[in-house]
Design an enzyme around this catalytic site. Structure first.
Site, PDB file in Angstrom:
ATOM      1  N   ASP A 117      17.165  -0.598  26.046  1.00 47.01           N
ATOM      2  CA  ASP A 117      16.430  -0.045  26.602  1.00 47.01           C
ATOM      3  C   ASP A 117      15.391  -0.223  25.123  1.00 47.01           C
ATOM      4  O   ASP A 117      14.218   0.164  26.048  1.00 47.01           O
ATOM      5  CB  ASP A 117      17.049   1.098  27.009  1.00 47.01           C
ATOM      6  CG  ASP A 117      18.299   1.006  28.450  1.00 47.01           C
ATOM      7  OD1 ASP A 117      19.401   0.227  28.437  1.00 47.01           O
ATOM      8  OD2 ASP A 117      18.301   2.059  28.556  1.00 47.01           O
ATOM      9  N   ARG A 163      24.139  12.256  32.286  1.00 45.10           N
ATOM     10  CA  ARG A 163      25.368  11.129  32.902  1.00 45.10           C
ATOM     11  C   ARG A 163      25.949  11.217  31.114  1.00 45.10           C
ATOM     12  O   ARG A 163      25.527  11.423  30.131  1.00 45.10           O
ATOM     13  CB  ARG A 163      25.539  10.321  33.678  1.00 45.10           C
ATOM     14  CG  ARG A 163      24.950   8.569  33.266  1.00 45.10           C
ATOM     15  CD  ARG A 163      25.678   7.595  33.831  1.00 45.10           C
ATOM     16  NE  ARG A 163      25.290   6.522  33.786  1.00 45.10           N
ATOM     17  CZ  ARG A 163      24.327   5.317  33.918  1.00 45.10           C
ATOM     18  NH1 ARG A 163      23.756   6.086  34.836  1.00 45.10           N
ATOM     19  NH2 ARG A 163      23.711   5.075  33.273  1.00 45.10           N
ATOM     20  N   GLU A 165      16.478   4.974  37.700  1.00 48.97           N
ATOM     21  CA  GLU A 165      17.024   3.771  36.389  1.00 48.97           C
ATOM     22  C   GLU A 165      17.174   2.761  37.803  1.00 48.97           C
ATOM     23  O   GLU A 165      17.290   1.390  37.166  1.00 48.97           O
ATOM     24  CB  GLU A 165      19.127   4.066  36.732  1.00 48.97           C
ATOM     25  CG  GLU A 165      19.937   3.102  36.357  1.00 48.97           C
ATOM     26  CD  GLU A 165      20.787   3.385  35.285  1.00 48.97           C
ATOM     27  OE1 GLU A 165      20.995   4.559  36.133  1.00 48.97           O
ATOM     28  OE2 GLU A 165      21.487   3.114  34.686  1.00 48.97           O
ATOM     29  N   GLU A 222      27.015   8.930  29.798  1.00 48.08           N
ATOM     30  CA  GLU A 222      26.223   8.034  28.773  1.00 48.08           C
ATOM     31  C   GLU A 222      25.315   8.212  27.589  1.00 48.08           C
ATOM     32  O   GLU A 222      26.282   8.451  26.125  1.00 48.08           O
ATOM     33  CB  GLU A 222      25.643   6.516  29.109  1.00 48.08           C
ATOM     34  CG  GLU A 222      26.738   5.948  30.013  1.00 48.08           C
ATOM     35  CD  GLU A 222      25.923   4.788  30.322  1.00 48.08           C
ATOM     36  OE1 GLU A 222      25.729   3.318  29.687  1.00 48.08           O
ATOM     37  OE2 GLU A 222      26.080   4.409  31.775  1.00 48.08           O
ATOM     38  N   ASP A 273      19.552   5.849  26.937  1.00 49.92           N
ATOM     39  CA  ASP A 273      18.717   5.419  28.486  1.00 49.92           C
ATOM     40  C   ASP A 273      19.077   6.604  29.313  1.00 49.92           C
ATOM     41  O   ASP A 273      18.152   6.280  30.418  1.00 49.92           O
ATOM     42  CB  ASP A 273      20.396   5.560  28.924  1.00 49.92           C
ATOM     43  CG  ASP A 273      21.637   5.066  28.666  1.00 49.92           C
ATOM     44  OD1 ASP A 273      22.052   6.152  28.085  1.00 49.92           O
ATOM     45  OD2 ASP A 273      22.568   5.175  29.547  1.00 49.92           O
TER      46      ASP A 273
HETATM   47  C1  BGC Z   1      22.897   2.389  30.945  1.00 47.60           C
HETATM   48  C2  BGC Z   1      21.933   0.872  30.721  1.00 47.60           C
HETATM   49  C3  BGC Z   1      22.243   0.474  29.442  1.00 47.60           C
HETATM   50  C4  BGC Z   1      23.384  -0.899  30.523  1.00 47.60           C
HETATM   51  C5  BGC Z   1      23.691  -2.225  29.682  1.00 47.60           C
HETATM   52  C6  BGC Z   1      23.880   1.077  31.715  1.00 47.60           C
HETATM   53  O1  BGC Z   1      25.218   1.493  31.505  1.00 47.60           O
HETATM   54  O2  BGC Z   1      22.664   3.265  31.106  1.00 47.60           O
HETATM   55  O3  BGC Z   1      20.745   1.706  30.713  1.00 47.60           O
HETATM   56  O4  BGC Z   1      21.352  -0.469  29.430  1.00 47.60           O
HETATM   57  O5  BGC Z   1      24.091   0.033  30.867  1.00 47.60           O
HETATM   58  O6  BGC Z   1      23.915  -2.647  31.066  1.00 47.60           O
END
Ligand code: BGC
Length: 778
Positions: A380, A371, A641, A373, A367
């Site tokens: 995505d 950060r 984002e 994640e 994604d």
């Molecule tokens: C991510 C997104 C992901 C989403 C799901 C986020 O925190 O960064 O890209 O698809 O959560 O809703």
């Protein structure tokens, strides 16, 4: 479920006899280091082996895998230029090994192999905590097969004969950063720890060859001084948001001097690096100098999402004497697509979405790269996949991700929302599964791979995984309406599409794809079953959500886009009405889009298909918020984002979730190739053996040039406005069937008129250059 024999682009010749044992350092020797309260990093285990060659070698092949990431040097030279191997898979189910021809790195006489291990995705921090795959020590598997010229063989294996130690890498965590305290090169006294080794049948069973391209250096970039914050702190700018790190060669530091490199995507008002959006990721590297001119630092097992770096602990003089380079990493996919037009801001948008792919093509499509994640979110991935396949040859890259999706499949057939799954320290799976527009990636991505690369074998191999998923959708639908959607049209603005509607539309769309896929793999019975189910789901969708006046429950832009893009309208009249409602919704929103991750991908193709290409270009060229160009005019170098990740009025968006490098809203790239350039694959002759070229031009762009280097050859499509004409030029590769769709044609060279389709003239193109002149009606 296990899927084997995926296409892999490494010439791997798995050792006929695996002899190597897994080796590691016992936990007691791995030093913890408190990075800051709650975040502990661990010293990197290192291994060393010396051996004599017995004669002249014919070839030497090394096979390597690890729990954790490994870096190997043979006689002080890196084994190759890839990073973070063996990459990221669900380590409970599958682990890849890599194969290296190291013949060139060996020399007569004494040879030295050294190896370091890093926590990486296996044991480092991902989102809330570390050790998502358990608390097992980092381990290395290494087998070198040496073939001598006289026909004899020798095998060097990982085992307890290696020396162990914890050396200069104090810790190196993928998200936290690295601390490096080098020792003099000749001092290897730290290799004084015993190595433990063991034959591990369970791990050996899950070994598979490298799948897809590994992460490599994509580009080395210059850095520019933004400002000196004080005598010892400088802020640098790469002018491009990238994923990677800084590499430096240092002069003038004294022994023990510590320099700190802190990475971020934006600057605060006071010109310090903005890190508030990183959440628990730290993106900080520390280097403690030896005090030797020319000492170098390149971090080992960490990566940062950044455009700016704040370096502290360094004087101006030392800074100027030293060299600093930014290293952008990416999975090494070859570039296949190019776009350029007469509007510089649109070109920048294209560059931003291309870089979004470069930066997020990590060991899995992520994604975001900065950060905490950096996860393989399925939604995505599926929404960007078409763009990804035009930009780059992403065939094996996505196949590998499909394998990850198969590994994430639950017993009931559902697919994880993030792939690979994370297990957490207590064995609990993080994140949900089976959510609309996310889990559907398991059908949509293989279908795209079929369209782009003609890969029918892959569809066959993957069929059972898709089938189990579609069964899950059918079984969990209530009266043929599947409603599970935790995210919906994620991060839309001004209006929210009912989430269950998103899930229901996707489920029906999946069924329509499964009908085609079942036919392709030769399963007629399944195909007719999916056809029936599709009809039921489609009817149920209309019954549940569509009103008599053709407005849809929620009445959002995305509502109308989904029903049109997925062909869920009951008849032609309904289609036209939905298209009109879509236009009404855009007008009501002050001629702006209101879409999130999902709807955005379908806006341009749907508008063009229903005769509203002028509105599509209006939206493309809008610069006020919310729009694609809003981020461009505000300095973006990648896709943000949120539409409002930063606004002039409001400053930075919500720090709880605000990345400046999320490619989802950049899925417009697919339309730039298939709409502006018009180059589209055909379902019956995939892999661009047959192509439909239907370019939508607009005078405000003045000209546009698009190319796509398909497996069938290079296609080029361009147009430019000249007086009262639009001049089109195409290049068609040999042995392909290309149909060109244009209106008001004045002259043609290299193509034959075939038919008229609803006012559009259809031509069959010859190979080579094809030109058209079309009347431009102002
Ligand atoms: C991510 C997104 C992901 C989403 C799901 C986020 O925190 O960064 O890209 O698809 O959560 O809703």
């Amino acid at each position: 479920m296990k899927i084997d024999n995926f296409t892999c682009n490494h010439d791997s010749d798995f050792p006929k006899i695996l002899k190597a044992k897994w080796m590691w350092l016992s936990n007691e020797y791995v030093r913890p280091y408190e990075v800051e309260p709650y975040y502990t990093g661990y010293s990197s285990p290192q291994f060393k082996k010396e051996f004599e060659l017995q004669g002249n070698i014919k070839r030497a092949i090394a096979y390597v895998s690890a729990l954790g990431a490994y870096e190997i040097h043979v006689n002080d030279r890196r084994i190759d230029d890839s990073y973070f191997n063996p990459g990221w898979t669900d380590y409970r189910k599958r682990l890849t090994y890599q194969t290296y021809d190291i013949s060139e790195l060996l020399k007569n006489g004494n040879n030295v192999i050294t190896a370091s291990l890093g926590d990486s995705w296996y044991r480092g921090f991902i989102i809330f905590h570390d050790r998502n795959y358990g608390d097992i020590p980092l381990k290395l598997l290494f087998q070198l097969q040496i073939e001598y010229e006289d026909g004899t063989w020798e095998i060097i294996c990982s085992d307890e004969s290696w020396k162990g130690g914890t050396g200069p890498i104090v810790y190196s965590d993928y998200q936290l950063g690295e601390r490096y305290e080098p020792v003099e090169c000749e001092d290897d006294s730290f290799y004084c720890l015993p190595v433990v080794s063991e034959w591990d049948e369970k791990l050996n069973q899950i070994l598979v060859p490298q799948l897809g391209p590994p992460i490599r250096v994509h580009k080395i970039m210059d850095l520019f001084v933004v400002t000196w914050l004080n005598d010892s702190t400088v802020v640098l700018n790469t002018h491009q948001n990238i994923s990677g790190f800084l590499s430096c060669e240092l002069y003038g530091l004294s022994k023990g001097n510590c320099i700190t490199l802190e990475y971020g995507e934006m600057l605060n008002a006071d010109q310090t690096v903005y890190t508030a959006n990183l959440r628990t990721a730290r993106q900080k590297d520390y280097y403690v100098a030896l005090g030797r001119d020319g000492e170098t630092f390149t971090p080992h097992f960490t990566s940062h999402g950044f455009q700016y770096v704040q370096i502290s602990g360094i004087s101006k003089e030392i800074f100027e004497r030293s060299t600093w380079k930014a290293v952008a990493l990416s999975a090494g996919c070859e570039r296949t697509g190019f776009f350029t037009c007469g509007d510089e801001k649109v070109n920048k948008l294209y560059s931003n979405l291309y870089w979004g792919q470069v930066d997020n093509f990590s060991a899995v499509p992520t994604d975001c790269p900065q950060r905490n994640e950096r996860l393989g979110w399925t939604g995505d991935a599926q929404i960007f996949c078409g763009t990804g396949c035009y930009n780059m040859d992403a065939n094996t890259y996505y196949q590998k991700y499909c394998m990850d999706m198969a590994d994430s499949q639950f017993d009931n057939g559902a697919i994880g929302d993030v792939v690979p799954l994370l297990y957490g320290t207590d064995g609990i799976v993080f994140f949900e599964k089976g959510n609309g527009a996310w889990a559907d990636a398991v059908i949509i991505i293989p279908w795209k791979l079929y369209l782009f690369y003609g890969n029918i074998e892959f569809l066959k191999k993957y069929y059972e995984t898709m089938k189990r998923f579609i069964t899950f959708l059918i079984e969990n639908a209530v009266n043929h309406v599947y409603k599970r959607a935790d995210y919906g049209d994620w991060l839309s603005v001004n209006e929210e599409t009912p989430r269950e509607l998103v899930a229901a539309a996707y489920a029906a769309y999946d069924l329509s794809l499964m009908e085609k896929i079942a036919k392709l793999v030769g399963n007629k019975e399944d195909a007719s079953y999916y056809h029936e189910q599709f009809e039921l789901f489609k009817r149920a969708f209309n019954r549940e959500f569509v009103k008599d006046d053709y407005t849809i429950y929620g009445d959002t832009q995305t509502d109308y886009l989904l029903i049109l893009q997925f062909h869920l309208a009951m008849n032609k009249k309904a289609e036209k009405e939905f298209a009109k409602h879509l236009v009404r919704k855009i007008e009501e929103n002050d001629n702006h889009l209101s879409l999130g991750f999902v709807g955005i991908s379908y806006l341009m193709p749907v508008l063009c298909r229903y005769g509203y290409s002028k509105i599509a270009y209006d939206l493309l060229l809008t610069e006020s918020y919310p729009s694609w160009l809003y981020s461009v005019v505000n300095g973006a170098t990648t896709i943000w984002e949120r539409w409002n990740s930063y606004t002039i009025e409001g400053g930075f968006g919500d720090i709880a979730m605000n990345s400046f490098n999320h490619y989802s809203l950049g899925s417009i790239g697919e339309w730039m190739y298939s709409g502006c350039g018009g180059i589209m694959p055909d379902e019956d002759m995939p892999g661009f053996k047959k192509v439909h070229i239907r370019p939508y031009s607009d005078v405000r762009l003045r000209y546009c040039r698009v190319s796509y280097n398909s497996y069938a050859g290079m296609f080029e499509s361009s147009w430019k406005y000249e007086g009262d004409k639009v001049k089109y030029e195409f290049t068609i590769p040999v042995n392909t069937e290309a149909y060109i769709y244009l209106s008001d044609v004045i002259s043609v060279r290299g193509a034959t008129f075939c038919r008229n389709e609803d006012g559009t003239e259809v031509y069959l193109a010859e190979e080579g250059k094809v030109t058209f002149e079309v009347l431009y009606k102002m």
